[in-house]
Design an enzyme around this catalytic site. Structure first.
Site, PDB file in Angstrom:
ATOM      1  N   GLU A  41     -22.357 -12.454  58.113  1.00  0.00           N
ATOM      2  CA  GLU A  41     -22.554 -13.191  56.863  1.00  0.00           C
ATOM      3  C   GLU A  41     -21.233 -13.783  56.375  1.00  0.00           C
ATOM      4  OE1 GLU A  41     -25.578 -14.380  56.253  1.00  0.00           O
ATOM      5  OE2 GLU A  41     -26.366 -12.353  55.965  1.00  0.00           O
ATOM      6  N   THR A  43     -19.378 -15.588  57.928  1.00  0.00           N
ATOM      7  CA  THR A  43     -18.457 -15.726  59.062  1.00  0.00           C
ATOM      8  C   THR A  43     -18.479 -17.139  59.639  1.00  0.00           C
ATOM      9  OG1 THR A  43     -20.239 -14.769  60.346  1.00  0.00           O
ATOM     10  CG2 THR A  43     -18.386 -13.320  59.824  1.00  0.00           C
ATOM     11  N   ASP A  44     -19.559 -17.885  59.376  1.00  0.00           N
ATOM     12  CA  ASP A  44     -19.685 -19.176  60.100  1.00  0.00           C
ATOM     13  C   ASP A  44     -18.561 -20.155  59.743  1.00  0.00           C
ATOM     14  OD1 ASP A  44     -20.826 -19.707  57.563  1.00  0.00           O
ATOM     15  OD2 ASP A  44     -22.621 -20.696  58.376  1.00  0.00           O
ATOM     16  N   ALA A 129     -34.056 -18.692  48.237  1.00  0.00           N
ATOM     17  CA  ALA A 129     -34.249 -17.274  48.554  1.00  0.00           C
ATOM     18  C   ALA A 129     -33.311 -16.816  49.650  1.00  0.00           C
ATOM     19  CB  ALA A 129     -35.696 -17.035  48.963  1.00  0.00           C
ATOM     20  N   SER A 132     -32.807 -20.465  53.863  1.00  0.00           N
ATOM     21  CA  SER A 132     -32.461 -21.801  54.377  1.00  0.00           C
ATOM     22  C   SER A 132     -33.550 -22.844  54.198  1.00  0.00           C
ATOM     23  CB  SER A 132     -32.112 -21.730  55.866  1.00  0.00           C
ATOM     24  OG  SER A 132     -30.906 -21.098  56.038  1.00  0.00           O
ATOM     25  N   SER A 134     -33.140 -25.274  52.380  1.00  0.00           N
ATOM     26  CA  SER A 134     -32.449 -26.577  52.354  1.00  0.00           C
ATOM     27  C   SER A 134     -32.202 -27.092  53.769  1.00  0.00           C
ATOM     28  CB  SER A 134     -31.172 -26.524  51.530  1.00  0.00           C
ATOM     29  OG  SER A 134     -30.458 -25.361  51.767  1.00  0.00           O
ATOM     30  N   ASP A 178     -27.054 -22.262  59.245  1.00  0.00           N
ATOM     31  CA  ASP A 178     -28.433 -22.538  58.837  1.00  0.00           C
ATOM     32  C   ASP A 178     -29.013 -23.714  59.617  1.00  0.00           C
ATOM     33  OD1 ASP A 178     -27.762 -20.597  57.070  1.00  0.00           O
ATOM     34  OD2 ASP A 178     -27.765 -21.889  55.296  1.00  0.00           O
TER      35      ASP A 178
HETATM   36  C1  GLA Z   1     -25.437 -19.903  53.458  1.00  0.00           C
HETATM   37  C2  GLA Z   1     -24.701 -21.001  54.195  1.00  0.00           C
HETATM   38  C3  GLA Z   1     -24.372 -20.579  55.635  1.00  0.00           C
HETATM   39  C4  GLA Z   1     -23.690 -19.218  55.677  1.00  0.00           C
HETATM   40  C5  GLA Z   1     -24.461 -18.207  54.823  1.00  0.00           C
HETATM   41  C6  GLA Z   1     -23.750 -16.894  54.701  1.00  0.00           C
HETATM   42  O1  GLA Z   1     -26.697 -19.696  54.024  1.00  0.00           O
HETATM   43  O2  GLA Z   1     -25.464 -22.178  54.227  1.00  0.00           O
HETATM   44  O3  GLA Z   1     -23.572 -21.563  56.242  1.00  0.00           O
HETATM   45  O4  GLA Z   1     -22.360 -19.313  55.288  1.00  0.00           O
HETATM   46  O5  GLA Z   1     -24.700 -18.687  53.518  1.00  0.00           O
HETATM   47  O6  GLA Z   1     -23.653 -16.263  55.935  1.00  0.00           O
END
Ligand code: GLA
Length: 391
Positions: A41, A43-44, A129, A132, A134, A178
């Site tokens: 989480e 980390t991306d 929520a 993703s 979006s 996402d």
């Molecule tokens: C959101 C962001 C992702 C990621 C997560 C946390 O979903 O869109 O890019 O950073 O939070 O892991």
């Protein structure tokens, strides 16, 4: 009858767009899933590792291509109809259409040809929520605007274009996870993505457990601004640690040893954020190895440590998320539980033995409202394939 079957969607489209009746053969339906992140989480955007899976909760978009460079979309849940002109510069309206307009702007910036459309949108994916929604709307709209050319576009590349939509136009400095999940996912597996090299591979989910998402029923708070703050804090950590080791370009380059040496030179908040990221990358490796070895106890321990770290070091959990995790961990047969996604509300992800799902559901429905005065949702999910055209 399921209102989201393609035939039903086309009927709904014709009701909103009578012109579709005459050109039914040009009508298309795209499905675009949400995602749940198993571990990794925040980390991306630190060039680290993530392990998401797309889920069988999705957005469906039925549309009629048009030659007028205009996009108009109607939500079937609210009846709200919003639109924009493809040749107008992007302008934020603060509504859901921004995700569609931003996607169009990012496709144009990438010199990809788009066409106008009239569409209707149905969804089984909860919004705001942490699942993703979006990214799901971005990829659905990208596929629709690109028309038949969408099939020919490299899926990771399209994910990056949709990330750009969010970063440059919507204004959330999110990472790639996402959009990558929604674009590239495969049925039945999670994706291990290295957000530095963009190398990825499917990882089978362990035998003997099901994926269950629990929704806190709480709205996410301050999501976009807090998210951007976290990103800035991670960048501050990189800047500080690069003074000790000039080869450090992102938190991906920071070992536990380097962090231990450098932590005292950092602002304490910044040091905590970095500590989460450094250990979280390691937890992704641990969980993948544990999945592959069928070591569910190790998965549970890593999920627990990941949640604690998000709560205490990265500080993006909420009392509601903590309550859901505590309840889950008290139910025999719940193997692993943690918050998932961006944080500040939203959902938890749980790995549950099939025979324990009823007891888990009952425990959440009974204990959670008493603790929080909110209504939770327990949502069993399956790992689903990425965005596709279904009609
Ligand atoms: C959101 C962001 C992702 C990621 C997560 C946390 O979903 O869109 O890019 O950073 O939070 O892991």
């Amino acid at each position: 009858m399921n209102p989201y079957e393609p035939g039903e969607l086309v009927t709904a489209l014709v009701a909103h767009e009578p012109g579709a009746a005459r050109r039914r053969e040009t009508v298309r339906v795209v499905r675009s899933p949400g995602r749940v992140n198993l571990i990794g989480e925040h980390t991306d955007y630190n060039e680290g590792l993530v392990l998401p899976a797309a889920i069988d909760r999705e957005i469906r978009l039925a549309y009629l291509p048009t030659a007028d460079r205009r996009v108009e979309l109607t939500r079937l849940d609210s009846g709200e109809r919003l639109g924009f002109d493809l040749d107008d510069p992007y302008r934020s309206t603060g509504t859901w259409i921004d995700y569609a307009a931003a996607t169009a702007a990012a496709l144009a910036e990438a010199s990809l040809a788009t066409e106008g459309l009239r569409g209707v949108i149905a969804s089984t994916l909860p919004e705001n929520a942490g699942l993703s929604s979006s990214a799901a709307i971005e990829l659905a709209v990208a596929w629709a605007l690109l028309g038949d050319a969408a099939d020919g576009i490299d899926r990771p590349t399209l994910a990056q274009i949709c990330q750009r939509a969010e970063n440059a136009f919507v204004g959330v400095q999110s990472g790639l996870m996402d959009q990558f999940s929604v674009s590239c996912a495969l049925a039945g597996v999670a994706l291990l993505l290295d957000c530095r090299s963009l190398e990825w591979r499917p990882v089978a989910l362990p035998e003997g457990v099901e994926l269950v998402v629990c929704h806190t029923g709480s709205q996410r708070r301050l999501e976009a601004s807090e998210y951007n703050v976290r990103r800035a804090e991670c960048e501050a950590a990189v800047e500080g640690l690069a003074r000790l080791d000039p080869s450090v370009r992102s938190l991906r380059d920071v070992s536990p040893e380097l962090l231990a040496r450098g932590a005292a030179t950092l602002d304490p908040v910044v040091a905590r954020r970095a500590a989460h990221i450094v250990a979280e990358n390691e937890r992704v490796r641990t969980v993948v190895a544990a999945f592959e070895a069928g070591d569910l106890a190790a998965v549970g321990a890593a999920f627990h440590a990941g949640h604690v770290s998000l709560r205490d070091l990265f500080e993006i959990s909420s009392p509601e998320l903590d309550a859901l995790v505590e309840i889950a961990e008290s139910v025999p047969g719940v193997v692993a539980a943690r918050m998932t996604g961006g944080g500040f509300g939203g959902c938890t992800v749980n790995l549950v033995r099939p025979e324990a799902i009823d007891a888990f559901t009952a425990a959440v429905l009974e204990q959670y409202p008493a603790r929080t005065r909110l209504e939770p949702m327990v949502i069993p999910v399956a790992a689903a394939p990425g965005v596709s055209r279904i009609a």
